[in-house]
Write a protein that holds these residues in place. Structure first.
Motif, PDB file in Angstrom:
ATOM      1  N   LEU A  41      18.953 -54.507  14.122  1.00  0.00           N
ATOM      2  CA  LEU A  41      20.031 -55.259  14.778  1.00  0.00           C
ATOM      3  C   LEU A  41      21.400 -54.910  14.175  1.00  0.00           C
ATOM      4  O   LEU A  41      22.406 -54.862  14.890  1.00  0.00           O
ATOM      5  CB  LEU A  41      19.767 -56.766  14.678  1.00  0.00           C
ATOM      6  CG  LEU A  41      18.569 -57.288  15.494  1.00  0.00           C
ATOM      7  CD1 LEU A  41      18.253 -58.740  15.140  1.00  0.00           C
ATOM      8  CD2 LEU A  41      18.811 -57.137  17.001  1.00  0.00           C
ATOM      9  N   GLN A  42      21.413 -54.635  12.874  1.00  0.00           N
ATOM     10  CA  GLN A  42      22.680 -54.257  12.236  1.00  0.00           C
ATOM     11  C   GLN A  42      23.199 -52.921  12.781  1.00  0.00           C
ATOM     12  O   GLN A  42      24.406 -52.691  12.842  1.00  0.00           O
ATOM     13  CB  GLN A  42      22.517 -54.190  10.707  1.00  0.00           C
ATOM     14  CG  GLN A  42      22.495 -55.558  10.034  1.00  0.00           C
ATOM     15  CD  GLN A  42      23.661 -56.444  10.436  1.00  0.00           C
ATOM     16  OE1 GLN A  42      24.827 -56.070  10.326  1.00  0.00           O
ATOM     17  NE2 GLN A  42      23.354 -57.650  10.931  1.00  0.00           N
ATOM     18  N   LYS A  87      24.850 -53.765  16.065  1.00  0.00           N
ATOM     19  CA  LYS A  87      25.875 -54.821  15.991  1.00  0.00           C
ATOM     20  C   LYS A  87      27.290 -54.301  16.273  1.00  0.00           C
ATOM     21  O   LYS A  87      28.076 -54.982  16.957  1.00  0.00           O
ATOM     22  CB  LYS A  87      25.821 -55.531  14.632  1.00  0.00           C
ATOM     23  CG  LYS A  87      26.674 -56.807  14.623  1.00  0.00           C
ATOM     24  CD  LYS A  87      26.464 -57.616  13.366  1.00  0.00           C
ATOM     25  CE  LYS A  87      27.225 -58.926  13.420  1.00  0.00           C
ATOM     26  NZ  LYS A  87      28.684 -58.772  13.600  1.00  0.00           N
ATOM     27  N   LYS A 146      16.551 -64.969   8.670  1.00  0.00           N
ATOM     28  CA  LYS A 146      16.495 -64.105   7.486  1.00  0.00           C
ATOM     29  C   LYS A 146      15.150 -64.299   6.777  1.00  0.00           C
ATOM     30  O   LYS A 146      14.500 -65.339   6.949  1.00  0.00           O
ATOM     31  CB  LYS A 146      17.623 -64.472   6.517  1.00  0.00           C
ATOM     32  CG  LYS A 146      19.016 -64.465   7.153  1.00  0.00           C
ATOM     33  CD  LYS A 146      19.457 -63.069   7.549  1.00  0.00           C
ATOM     34  CE  LYS A 146      20.867 -63.048   8.113  1.00  0.00           C
ATOM     35  NZ  LYS A 146      20.962 -62.622   9.485  1.00  0.00           N
ATOM     36  N   THR A 162      13.525 -55.888  11.467  1.00  0.00           N
ATOM     37  CA  THR A 162      14.210 -56.206  12.728  1.00  0.00           C
ATOM     38  C   THR A 162      15.702 -56.361  12.490  1.00  0.00           C
ATOM     39  O   THR A 162      16.526 -55.842  13.263  1.00  0.00           O
ATOM     40  CB  THR A 162      13.645 -57.504  13.348  1.00  0.00           C
ATOM     41  OG1 THR A 162      12.242 -57.355  13.529  1.00  0.00           O
ATOM     42  CG2 THR A 162      14.302 -57.795  14.691  1.00  0.00           C
ATOM     43  N   ASN A 163      16.071 -57.051  11.426  1.00  0.00           N
ATOM     44  CA  ASN A 163      17.495 -57.257  11.134  1.00  0.00           C
ATOM     45  C   ASN A 163      18.207 -55.949  10.804  1.00  0.00           C
ATOM     46  O   ASN A 163      19.382 -55.774  11.146  1.00  0.00           O
ATOM     47  CB  ASN A 163      17.679 -58.287  10.021  1.00  0.00           C
ATOM     48  CG  ASN A 163      17.358 -59.695  10.494  1.00  0.00           C
ATOM     49  OD1 ASN A 163      17.409 -59.974  11.691  1.00  0.00           O
ATOM     50  ND2 ASN A 163      17.030 -60.595   9.583  1.00  0.00           N
ATOM     51  N   LEU A 181      24.764 -60.632  19.252  1.00  0.00           N
ATOM     52  CA  LEU A 181      23.562 -59.781  19.317  1.00  0.00           C
ATOM     53  C   LEU A 181      22.638 -60.269  20.430  1.00  0.00           C
ATOM     54  O   LEU A 181      22.090 -59.462  21.182  1.00  0.00           O
ATOM     55  CB  LEU A 181      22.838 -59.800  17.962  1.00  0.00           C
ATOM     56  CG  LEU A 181      23.410 -58.874  16.897  1.00  0.00           C
ATOM     57  CD1 LEU A 181      22.812 -59.203  15.537  1.00  0.00           C
ATOM     58  CD2 LEU A 181      23.157 -57.404  17.246  1.00  0.00           C
ATOM     59  N   THR A 203      17.791 -62.623  17.598  1.00  0.00           N
ATOM     60  CA  THR A 203      19.142 -63.192  17.542  1.00  0.00           C
ATOM     61  C   THR A 203      19.899 -62.718  16.309  1.00  0.00           C
ATOM     62  O   THR A 203      21.122 -62.824  16.241  1.00  0.00           O
ATOM     63  CB  THR A 203      19.099 -64.735  17.499  1.00  0.00           C
ATOM     64  OG1 THR A 203      18.410 -65.132  16.293  1.00  0.00           O
ATOM     65  CG2 THR A 203      18.379 -65.307  18.712  1.00  0.00           C
ATOM     66  N   GLY A 204      19.142 -62.238  15.300  1.00  0.00           N
ATOM     67  CA  GLY A 204      19.776 -61.831  14.041  1.00  0.00           C
ATOM     68  C   GLY A 204      20.054 -63.007  13.121  1.00  0.00           C
ATOM     69  O   GLY A 204      20.602 -62.848  12.031  1.00  0.00           O
ATOM     70  N   LYS A 205      19.669 -64.210  13.559  1.00  0.00           N
ATOM     71  CA  LYS A 205      19.982 -65.406  12.758  1.00  0.00           C
ATOM     72  C   LYS A 205      18.871 -65.772  11.776  1.00  0.00           C
ATOM     73  O   LYS A 205      19.042 -66.652  10.951  1.00  0.00           O
ATOM     74  CB  LYS A 205      20.242 -66.596  13.700  1.00  0.00           C
ATOM     75  CG  LYS A 205      21.521 -66.432  14.501  1.00  0.00           C
ATOM     76  CD  LYS A 205      21.689 -67.532  15.521  1.00  0.00           C
ATOM     77  CE  LYS A 205      22.925 -67.265  16.377  1.00  0.00           C
ATOM     78  NZ  LYS A 205      22.969 -68.095  17.570  1.00  0.00           N
TER      79      LYS A 205
END
Length: 335
Positions: free
Chosen positions: A260-261, A264, A231, A256-257, A274, A227-229
């Motif tokens: 995702l960036q 995005k 951290k 992973t983030n 995302l 989900t990108g949420k």
């Protein structure tokens, strides 16, 4: 919403299907029943007509929540997918693991799919769901102590009796599917599949494509990872099973983030989140029929359902896959 048929059956299911594991609270740090019911209803209003649950989710609570949520809806417009073969109330079959129920009491979970157990489980599920038939009945996990013949012949009998419409399996490998197919027409296999868990592409996907079996992908958002949420340093609540999974270690959250960036800007261009982009990519993969996506409130459910409004061109799908192929997670060393 889009709909696809399961295998060679006449059963159409919504491409985003409501996954009711988290709604049952078990292993997710509890649940708020009213929110769960509202989540299912909000999904239905947006065309999510298919709901996947299981007796083990909340030890009956998830099925009861689903039963409450569909009360008053036209039964022929809802597809109920549930399971059998995980018992917490008898010590029979293949011991699975120790757990705690929603009230914090210790329970032992067994994988057991013997004839008399399936018949009892089916009756219990029908009662909790408030219905007289189940659209798709799936073994939850393989049971090494019971022959596949005994298990599948029992399900075939339930189909004959009209209590079950179609037979499916979960977490079966190709050899197990081939064996099951001798005794009942299998329409689907429900397996974990996400951007960071693609092992089934080696064998299960080619087999299902060749034999016209549907794949129901569970945990397509990898339990929130995609989900990108989340951290680095994310703290899970008491009783949340994700706390011990390697996916959620800080280094993997970071990697992973970063991936995702990279995708995005495409999500932004599509005016999508995302999560929505990830869900749409998942159901565009060869052999993947539907994605089971969980929600614990109406807002999450609405966002999930709207993932199907995102349209991706072949080039955009390739771009996401190319970026994904560069992502490497740190996996635990095998003992």
């Amino acid at each position: 919403m889009e709909y696809r048929k399961l295998g060679t059956s006449d059963l159409s299911v919504s491409v985003v299907t409501f996954g009711a594991w988290a709604a049952g609270g078990w292993m997710w740090g509890g649940t708020e029943r009213k929110n769960a019911v509202q989540a299912i209803r909000a999904s239905y209003d947006l065309g999510v007509t298919s709901i996947d649950t299981a007796p083990i989710y909340g030890q009956g609570e998830s099925e009861e929540i689903v039963g409450e949520a569909i009360k008053g809806l036209p039964r022929d417009k809802v597809q109920l997918l549930t399971k059998y073969g995980m018992r917490w109330d008898v010590a029979k079959g293949d011991f699975g693991f120790k757990s705690k129920d929603n009230s914090g009491k210790d329970i032992d979970i067994y994988k057991y799919a013997g004839r008399e157990s399936i018949i009892k489980e089916c009756e219990d599920s029908l009662r909790r769901l408030g219905t007289d038939y189940i659209d798709l009945y799936q073994i939850h996990w393989p049971d090494v102590t019971t022959s596949i013949e005994e298990t599948m012949e029992t399900v075939a009998q339930l189909i004959k009796e009209g209590k079950v419409r179609h037979a499916g399996v979960c977490n079966y490998n190709v050899a197990q599917m081939q064996e099951a197919e001798k005794y009942v027409n299998l329409v689907s296999n429900q397996v974990p599949y996400s951007m960071v868990k693609r092992d089934i592409e080696k064998d299960v996907v080619p087999y299902c494509l060749e034999h016209n079996k549907s794949i129901l992908a569970y945990s397509p958002l990898e339990r929130g990872l995609l989900t990108g949420k989340m951290k680095p340093g994310y703290q899970f609540g008491e009783g949340d099973h994700r706390a011990n999974l390697y996916f959620f270690q800080d280094e993997n959250l970071k990697r992973t983030n970063a991936f995702l960036q990279k995708i995005k800007p495409l999500a932004d261009e599509k005016k999508a989140s995302l999560s929505q982009l990830v869900i749409r990519w998942t159901v565009e993969q060869p052999g993947i029929t539907i994605a089971l996506v969980g929600a614990r409130n109406a807002e999450q459910a609405t966002q999930n359902a709207k993932a199907l409004e995102v349209k991706l061109s072949p080039d955009e799908i390739s771009f996401i896959t190319e970026e994904l192929n560069k992502l490497e997670l740190v996996k635990p060393e095998k003992v």
